[in-house]
Design a protein around this motif. Structure first.
Motif, short mmCIF file in Angstrom:
data_model
loop_
_atom_site.label_atom_id
_atom_site.label_comp_id
_atom_site.label_asym_id
_atom_site.label_seq_id
_atom_site.Cartn_x
_atom_site.Cartn_y
_atom_site.Cartn_z
N ARG A 4 -6.19 -2.77 -3.43
CA ARG A 4 -6.92 -3.21 -4.83
C ARG A 4 -7.93 -1.46 -4.85
N ALA A 5 -8.18 -0.77 -3.55
CA ALA A 5 -8.82 -0.05 -3.25
C ALA A 5 -8.10 1.66 -3.87
N ILE A 6 -6.82 1.19 -3.04
CA ILE A 6 -5.65 2.20 -2.84
C ILE A 6 -5.59 3.10 -4.36
N ARG B 110 -7.63 -6.07 -0.31
CA ARG B 110 -8.33 -5.75 -0.98
C ARG B 110 -7.79 -4.35 -0.91
N GLN B 111 -7.33 -4.13 0.35
CA GLN B 111 -7.19 -2.66 0.82
C GLN B 111 -6.25 -1.52 -0.16
N GLY C 72 -7.76 2.18 -6.93
CA GLY C 72 -8.99 2.52 -7.67
C GLY C 72 -9.34 4.00 -7.42
N GLU C 73 -8.43 3.75 -6.38
CA GLU C 73 -9.00 5.38 -6.34
C GLU C 73 -7.67 6.73 -6.60
N ARG D 86 0.74 -1.12 -0.46
CA ARG D 86 -0.07 0.12 0.02
C ARG D 86 1.08 0.98 -0.10
N PRO E 8 -13.95 1.70 -10.56
CA PRO E 8 -14.08 0.80 -9.89
C PRO E 8 -13.47 -0.38 -9.53
N VAL E 9 -13.59 -0.68 -8.06
CA VAL E 9 -12.26 -2.00 -8.00
C VAL E 9 -13.39 -3.39 -7.52
N ARG E 10 -13.33 -4.27 -7.75
CA ARG E 10 -14.13 -4.91 -7.20
C ARG E 10 -13.97 -5.88 -5.97
#
Length: 246
Positions: free
Chosen positions: A234-236, A231-232, A238-239, A204, A244-246
């Motif tokens: 992927r979320a970063i 998941r985190q 995506g931001e 991250r 969008p991320v799954r």
């Protein structure tokens, strides 16, 4: 004896409180006296008090960086002014000192001098918190060097026309990064790319650093993070990319 220990603890607490209060009251002489206290917590509090008073001297910090107590070395690294070097703390035997030193070096975000040592910590330290702190510092330093390279040079008047003349055209050019800056950014980039194979919390941090690079490999790594197993992460990604991320 338990009673003696308890009394000694209480006295040390009172002196720590005295140091903290001295900082808020601007009583630098009181804080300076407590720098030599037997209790490391008091010495660390005295450093903070002097900093709050605006009276902390570089030599006092240098001495504290070599203190036998971990808490004092950590506090000294956090409070060190720009003229005090503490890169050597990245080799400290205590991991918490390394972690704090790395974070503090990241605050010096336009200084390439610590990059090589931070890379060593980021890529090889046994403690994941130290690696994470070093990776975050590398990202901050790389961003700072980028900002410095993009800053306009100071305007210079035409020496022929005199001091009141309009600045020359060359004055509006952006500052060219020096060899040391280029080398430091290159090392930071390689280390951040390698860190994408480390633990999730380190990935991250590396991702945030990589996004700042105008580099194909960095861009590929950020896009690849959209499929990261964490998941985190992927979320970063995506931001950063606005998807969008799954």
């Amino acid at each position: 004896m338990a009673g003696d220990d308890s009394r000694a603890e209480g006295e040390a607490y009172a002196r720590r409180l005295e140091a903290v209060v001295a900082g808020h009251r601007g009583e630098a002489t009181v804080a300076e006296r407590l720098l030599d206290d037997d209790d490391p917590g008091v010495r660390a509090a005295a450093l903070g008090a002097l900093a709050r008073c605006g009276a902390l001297q570089a030599e006092q910090v240098r001495r504290a960086l070599g203190d036998e107590a971990v808490a004092v070395r950590c506090r000294a690294a956090e409070l060190a002014p720009p003229e005090v070097e503490f890169v050597a703390l990245l080799s400290d035997p205590d991991a918490s000192v390394v972690q704090v030193a790395a974070a503090a070096l990241g605050e010096r975000d336009r200084d390439p001098g610590s990059v090589e040592d931070l890379c060593r910590v980021a890529g090889g330290h046994d403690d994941p918190l130290c690696r994470e702190s070093a990776v975050a510092a590398l990202g901050a330093i790389a961003a700072g060097l980028d900002a410095e390279a993009g800053a306009p040079q100071e305007a210079a008047a035409d020496p022929v026309a005199g001091p009141g003349a309009t600045p020359t055209a060359t004055a509006s050019k952006q500052a060219e990064p020096g060899a040391a800056h280029v080398a430091a950014r290159g090392m930071a980039l390689e280390m951040l790319l390698a860190a994408m194979d480390d633990r999730p919390q380190i990935r991250r941090r590396a991702l945030l650093g990589l996004y700042q690079f105008d580099d194909d490999r960095a861009a590929d790594a950020v896009r690849a993070a959209l499929e990261d197993r964490d998941r985190q992460v992927r979320a970063i990604a995506g931001e950063l990319l606005g998807v969008p991320v799954r």
